[in-house]
Design a protein around this motif. Structure first.
Motif, mmCIF file in Angstrom:
data_model
loop_
_atom_site.group_PDB
_atom_site.id
_atom_site.type_symbol
_atom_site.label_atom_id
_atom_site.label_comp_id
_atom_site.label_asym_id
_atom_site.label_seq_id
_atom_site.Cartn_x
_atom_site.Cartn_y
_atom_site.Cartn_z
ATOM 1 N N PRO A 18 24.942 -5.528 12.674
ATOM 2 C CA PRO A 18 24.718 -6.238 13.934
ATOM 3 C C PRO A 18 25.910 -6.220 14.881
ATOM 4 O O PRO A 18 25.736 -6.322 16.093
ATOM 5 N N TYR A 69 20.174 -9.250 17.015
ATOM 6 C CA TYR A 69 19.609 -10.301 17.858
ATOM 7 C C TYR A 69 20.429 -11.581 17.775
ATOM 8 O O TYR A 69 20.838 -12.138 18.808
ATOM 9 N N GLU A 70 20.668 -12.075 16.573
ATOM 10 C CA GLU A 70 21.397 -13.336 16.430
ATOM 11 C C GLU A 70 22.832 -13.193 16.911
ATOM 12 O O GLU A 70 23.396 -14.124 17.498
ATOM 13 N N ALA A 71 23.441 -12.030 16.671
ATOM 14 C CA ALA A 71 24.816 -11.812 17.125
ATOM 15 C C ALA A 71 24.887 -11.772 18.643
ATOM 16 O O ALA A 71 25.810 -12.334 19.249
ATOM 17 N N CYS A 72 23.921 -11.114 19.295
ATOM 18 C CA CYS A 72 23.882 -11.084 20.760
ATOM 19 C C CYS A 72 23.650 -12.491 21.309
ATOM 20 O O CYS A 72 24.294 -12.896 22.289
ATOM 21 N N LYS A 73 22.754 -13.206 20.691
ATOM 22 C CA LYS A 73 22.472 -14.571 21.128
ATOM 23 C C LYS A 73 23.725 -15.432 21.014
ATOM 24 O O LYS A 73 24.049 -16.221 21.920
ATOM 25 N N GLN A 74 24.458 -15.276 19.931
ATOM 26 C CA GLN A 74 25.706 -16.017 19.741
ATOM 27 C C GLN A 74 26.723 -15.636 20.810
ATOM 28 O O GLN A 74 27.376 -16.503 21.406
ATOM 29 N N GLY A 125 29.423 -12.673 14.763
ATOM 30 C CA GLY A 125 28.807 -12.134 13.560
ATOM 31 C C GLY A 125 29.791 -11.898 12.444
ATOM 32 O O GLY A 125 29.609 -10.976 11.630
ATOM 33 N N ALA A 179 18.956 -5.545 20.661
ATOM 34 C CA ALA A 179 18.726 -6.863 20.057
ATOM 35 C C ALA A 179 17.256 -7.238 20.111
ATOM 36 O O ALA A 179 16.718 -7.839 19.171
ATOM 37 N N ASP A 222 15.488 -5.769 17.110
ATOM 38 C CA ASP A 222 16.167 -5.957 15.839
ATOM 39 C C ASP A 222 15.137 -6.175 14.730
ATOM 40 O O ASP A 222 14.364 -7.134 14.768
ATOM 41 N N SER A 233 15.493 -7.318 11.864
ATOM 42 C CA SER A 233 15.689 -8.573 11.144
ATOM 43 C C SER A 233 15.130 -9.761 11.920
ATOM 44 O O SER A 233 15.000 -10.855 11.362
ATOM 45 N N ARG A 234 14.795 -9.550 13.187
ATOM 46 C CA ARG A 234 14.228 -10.622 14.024
ATOM 47 C C ARG A 234 12.736 -10.430 14.257
ATOM 48 O O ARG A 234 11.972 -11.400 14.325
#
Length: 402
Positions: A31, A45-50, A302, A319, A322, A324-325
């Protein structure tokens, strides 16, 4: 293929035309990954959101200027004064001024005008009969152009001039843009600056019910914006209002052509329009990437440390796909649950015009599909993509209506 190679390939014509295989390779690497030369690539996705919400990451104008003199490039100078690349403490000041006038209430109140403009454009399209029509020029650009111009207060007789300006100025948002290739953007920046400076002065003497007058009022009451910042942010609103929604409409129509079952479902009401719009934003985002810079040490995305001054490339388009999302991220499915695309960014820099873009798209697709039951791609040459990475859309998309 490592992260540096992925970035290099994304900057080629082939990579810009279809970045999604490269995004899939990026997901295989992880990620978040270092990409050399003080650069970090984020595709999860979660890393971009963070990263979008991280207070230690700020907007990064350096990803397009790369040391170019702002004095020599009016387009970059204008960009530097806009909300898009502002960081604390200036960002809060600018955002406060813009948010006071670009409100949900003002956008919601535009719906009757959006319907009226949409129907007028559809009337014009209908005059073509069975002849092919260039959808991007005749509708996808014209609708958001008229809407944002009405909101801002640009007179109808002046609106035609801004399409060329928009296309030229958007070159300043491309990743690793070559400042030596910004001549057209610089000329456009000078023209737009002159236009809005004159319009602001006109509204000071003759206020109306438009965004320019409202911003002038905020400026006079609170002294939050100087004149150059006011003009730069009007330009940003205008151009962002053109480009992102134009691309959303074109990308969405192409998906309808490729998925006739979705078109039938929208007409029958078995597929919710908002789900369709969200899936277009996820599957083929009109904004593919964003840039950040670490404002201080101690930032981690991440689990990867990002030292102060490091550049962060957020692959929003990756993202949104992704694995995983999203289950089957390469499948276009407006029925999927919990679609939350990152196409409008997030955090302090979340796009002010996101609500307006969604409203325009929902209105446009609903009325377009209802008006033209035989809508389809024109025979012959197919659609042509614009040669851009950051802002992904079509240059041409020929259609037939009957």
């Amino acid at each position: 293929m490592d992260a540096e190679s992925i970035i290099a390939q994304l900057l080629t014509p082939e990579g810009r035309s279809d970045p999604y295989p490269l995004y899939a390779r990026a997901h295989e690497l992880g990620p978040v990954m270092p990409a050399g030369d003080g650069m970090v690539l984020v595709c999860g996705y979660e890393a971009c959101k963070q990263a979008l919400r991280h207070p230690g990451l700020g907007a990064d104008i350096n990803m397009v200027t790369w040391g170019a003199s702002l004095d020599e490039h009016p387009s970059l100078a204008m960009l530097s004064r806009s909300l898009l690349v502002a960081n604390p403490p200036h960002h809060g000041r600018l955002r406060s001024s813009m948010s006071q006038v670009f409100t949900a209430r003002r956008v919601t109140a535009l719906e009757p005008q959006i319907v009226r403009i949409t129907d007028a454009l559809l009337d014009t399209l209908a005059e073509s009969g069975s002849s092919p029509v260039e959808f991007m020029d005749a509708f996808a650009f014209s609708l958001p152009a008229h809407v944002i111009c009405e909101l801002i207060g640009v007179p109808a007789e002046d609106r035609h001039r801004f399409r060329g300006y928009a296309g030229d100025l958007m070159a300043t948002l491309e990743l690793l843009a070559d400042p030596s290739g910004l001549e057209a953007a610089d000329r456009a920046a000078v023209e737009v600056d002159h236009y809005f400076t004159a319009l602001v002065e006109a509204r000071r003497g003759d206020p109306r019910d438009d965004l320019v007058s409202a911003l002038v009022g905020v400026q006079e009451q609170e002294a939050q914006l100087d004149d150059e910042e006011l003009v730069a942010n009007l330009t940003l609103l205008l151009l962002a209002g053109f480009e992102t929604t134009t691309n959303l409409l074109g990308n969405g129509l192409q998906q309808l052509f490729e998925h006739p079952d979705v078109m039938a479902g929208l007409r029958a009401g078995t597929i919710p329009m908002q789900g369709f719009v969200d899936e277009v934003l996820r599957y083929d985002s009109p904004v593919q990437l964003s840039n950040r810079i670490a404002l201080a040490d101690g930032v981690s995305i991440g689990g990867l440390p990002v030292p102060a001054g490091n550049h962060v490339v957020l692959l929003l388009g990756a993202a949104n796909r992704d694995p995983s999302r999203y289950d089957g991220p390469g499948r276009f499915d407006p029925r999927r649950q919990d679609i939350q695309p990152l196409s409008f960014g997030g955090g302090a820099h979340y796009c002010l015009g996101a609500m307006l873009a969604r409203l325009e798209a929902s209105t446009a697709f609903g009325r377009l599909l209802s008006r033209f039951p035989a809508l389809g791609p024109a025979p012959g040459d197919g659609p042509a993509r614009r040669d851009r990475l950051t802002l992904r859309g079509h240059e041409t998309l020929p259609v037939v209506l009957a």
